[in-house]
Design a protein around this motif. Structure first.
Motif, PDB file in Angstrom:
ATOM      1  N   HIS A 150       0.831  -1.206   0.000  1.00  0.00           N
ATOM      2  CA  HIS A 150       0.000   0.000   0.000  1.00  0.00           C
ATOM      3  C   HIS A 150       0.869   1.262   0.000  1.00  0.00           C
ATOM      4  O   HIS A 150       0.568   2.250  -0.691  1.00  0.00           O
ATOM      5  CB  HIS A 150      -0.912  -0.020   1.232  1.00  0.00           C
ATOM      6  N   LEU A 151       1.972   1.232   0.756  1.00  0.00           N
ATOM      7  CA  LEU A 151       2.892   2.368   0.786  1.00  0.00           C
ATOM      8  C   LEU A 151       3.530   2.597  -0.578  1.00  0.00           C
ATOM      9  O   LEU A 151       3.630   3.742  -1.054  1.00  0.00           O
ATOM     10  CB  LEU A 151       3.976   2.114   1.834  1.00  0.00           C
ATOM     11  N   VAL A 152       3.951   1.509  -1.229  1.00  0.00           N
ATOM     12  CA  VAL A 152       4.571   1.629  -2.558  1.00  0.00           C
ATOM     13  C   VAL A 152       3.565   2.170  -3.566  1.00  0.00           C
ATOM     14  O   VAL A 152       3.917   3.002  -4.425  1.00  0.00           O
ATOM     15  CB  VAL A 152       5.120   0.264  -3.011  1.00  0.00           C
ATOM     16  N   LEU A 153       2.324   1.717  -3.488  1.00  0.00           N
ATOM     17  CA  LEU A 153       1.298   2.227  -4.401  1.00  0.00           C
ATOM     18  C   LEU A 153       1.124   3.731  -4.235  1.00  0.00           C
ATOM     19  O   LEU A 153       0.972   4.461  -5.226  1.00  0.00           O
ATOM     20  CB  LEU A 153      -0.031   1.521  -4.141  1.00  0.00           C
ATOM     21  N   GLY A 154       1.135   4.197  -3.001  1.00  0.00           N
ATOM     22  CA  GLY A 154       1.017   5.639  -2.764  1.00  0.00           C
ATOM     23  C   GLY A 154       2.167   6.410  -3.375  1.00  0.00           C
ATOM     24  O   GLY A 154       1.977   7.481  -3.972  1.00  0.00           O
ATOM     25  N   GLU A 155       3.386   5.869  -3.252  1.00  0.00           N
ATOM     26  CA  GLU A 155       4.552   6.548  -3.827  1.00  0.00           C
ATOM     27  C   GLU A 155       4.505   6.528  -5.351  1.00  0.00           C
ATOM     28  O   GLU A 155       4.890   7.502  -6.013  1.00  0.00           O
ATOM     29  CB  GLU A 155       5.832   5.871  -3.330  1.00  0.00           C
ATOM     30  N   LEU A 156       4.041   5.425  -5.914  1.00  0.00           N
ATOM     31  CA  LEU A 156       3.914   5.364  -7.377  1.00  0.00           C
ATOM     32  C   LEU A 156       2.881   6.367  -7.880  1.00  0.00           C
ATOM     33  O   LEU A 156       3.066   6.990  -8.933  1.00  0.00           O
ATOM     34  CB  LEU A 156       3.516   3.947  -7.808  1.00  0.00           C
ATOM     35  N   ASP A 157       1.785   6.526  -7.140  1.00  0.00           N
ATOM     36  CA  ASP A 157       0.774   7.518  -7.518  1.00  0.00           C
ATOM     37  C   ASP A 157       1.356   8.924  -7.466  1.00  0.00           C
ATOM     38  O   ASP A 157       1.088   9.761  -8.342  1.00  0.00           O
ATOM     39  CB  ASP A 157      -0.445   7.418  -6.604  1.00  0.00           C
ATOM     40  N   LYS A 158       2.154   9.219  -6.440  1.00  0.00           N
ATOM     41  CA  LYS A 158       2.800  10.541  -6.339  1.00  0.00           C
ATOM     42  C   LYS A 158       3.752  10.765  -7.513  1.00  0.00           C
ATOM     43  O   LYS A 158       3.818  11.862  -8.076  1.00  0.00           O
ATOM     44  CB  LYS A 158       3.557  10.654  -5.021  1.00  0.00           C
ATOM     45  N   ALA A 159       4.505   9.709  -7.872  1.00  0.00           N
ATOM     46  CA  ALA A 159       5.430   9.834  -9.006  1.00  0.00           C
ATOM     47  C   ALA A 159       4.673  10.093 -10.297  1.00  0.00           C
ATOM     48  O   ALA A 159       5.108  10.897 -11.141  1.00  0.00           O
ATOM     49  CB  ALA A 159       6.272   8.560  -9.126  1.00  0.00           C
TER      50      ALA A 159
END
Length: 360
Positions: free
Chosen positions: A169-178
């Motif tokens: 879930h944390l990685v998904l959030g960072e990918l969305d920010k990118a």
């Protein structure tokens, strides 16, 4: 348009001038003692026409020498007859030198203009190539982010361990920010490039932007829009407006007010977004338009820091400006000013009319 095309388009004027010059050339022979009157009329009309429209060099030189020889013959004929002094024949040489300098100066101006047009065309081509490369690069990055996001989602869905799910879930959030940052960088690259200006309905543009935001942010929304058309790039102006609205939403809470206004003042389009949010600390006012800069009052709502940089780039690329007035704890007002050229404002526009957008 080439020199030949210009002469072809204005051939009636050229034929009229030839007739006018022929008549006055005849008068230089007929009006002995007063030959300078038709003489100067010929050269004055030649200079006017040469400066007004491009001439092919052979045509210009041919006309120049024909006038010089014909009128010079008239002056010499009158001097031989004793009607005028030989010293008056020096005017033939003086006038020829003056006209030669005039033609040289006009040709230099036209060469400079052609160079500027060529440089503008080359710059436009470079800008289009840069935008194409930006679009291609952004597409590639987005594709890879989408692939990575898909695999992370599969990992999160396939595991039963809560720690791995949390990490996914944390990685998904960072990918969305990118992904958001990539889109913002592409917008920043595009808004500063030359664009084709077209008539746009300001009121419709404001209403469209509000329609996107009122359902996503619980704020007191109001707007007032100039009811008319101006020439501009609606896509890039809309992108800048979205950035200002997003910024206002970011620094306000549910129940705060956000007002969008757009008017025409002093030959310029004035677009403003006003909010009753957290405001900007005085020591940060001068840096809010810098890339990747966010106010400390944003807290966890801080974004990529590209939104206001996009607004600034869009305004300055169109000879405009953006300014901010803010009071800490009271709110902020961002104003974009874009100059309008002659004929870019629709005739007989109505006055700005407040149009409350309501509250979600």
């Amino acid at each position: 348009m080439s020199d030949t095309d210009s002469l072809r388009v204005n051939w009636p004027l050229g034929c009229g001038w030839v007739l006018f010059a022929a008549v006055n050339a005849y008068l230089t022979f007929l009006w002995a003692g007063a030959e300078t009157i038709p003489y100067h009329l010929i050269w004055a009309s030649f200079a006017f026409l040469y400066g007004l429209y491009p001439w092919p060099r052979p045509a210009a030189l041919t006309a120049f020498w024909i006038i010089t020889v014909v009128t010079g013959t008239a002056f010499v004929h009158h001097a031989i007859a004793g009607i005028i002094a030989w010293s008056e024949c020096s005017e033939i040489v003086l006038m020829g030198v003056i006209l030669a300098l005039l033609m040289w100066h006009v040709e230099r101006q036209r060469a400079t203009r052609r160079t500027l047009v060529r440089l503008q065309r080359e710059e436009l081509e470079r800008a289009q190539n840069r935008e194409l490369r930006s679009r291609f690069g952004t597409h590639e990055v987005r594709t890879r982010l989408a692939i990575a996001r898909g695999f992370v989602e599969l990992i999160g869905a396939a595991t039963i361990e809560s720690e791995i799910r949390s990490d996914a879930h944390l990685v998904l959030g960072e990918l969305d920010k990118a992904s958001v940052m990539v889109s913002s960088l592409l917008t920043l690259a595009q808004v500063s490039e030359p664009s084709v200006r077209a008539p746009m309905d300001i009121k419709a543009l404001i209403e469209t932007a509000l329609h996107r935001w009122v359902s996503n942010a619980d704020r007191q929304w109001t707007s007032s829009a100039f009811q008319g058309h101006v020439a501009g790039d609606p896509e890039r102006l809309e992108a800048a407006l979205d950035c200002l609205i997003e910024n206002a939403v970011k620094f306000t809470e549910p129940g705060d007010s956000i007002d969008i206004s757009c008017t025409v003042v002093g030959g310029a389009l004035m677009m403003a977004v006003t909010d009753s949010g957290a405001g900007i600390p005085p020591d940060e006012i001068d840096r809010v338009f810098e890339m990747f800069k966010t106010s400390r009052t944003a807290g966890e709502r801080a974004g990529s820091g590209l939104g206001l940089a996009i607004v600034k780039a869009m305004a300055e690329a169109r000879r405009g400006s953006v300014s901010v007035q803010s009071t800490l704890g009271v709110g902020s007002r961002f104003t974009v000013r874009i100059p309008l050229g002659d004929g870019e404002l629709a005739p007989a526009p109505s006055l700005p009319v407040p149009t409350p957008a309501g509250r979600t």
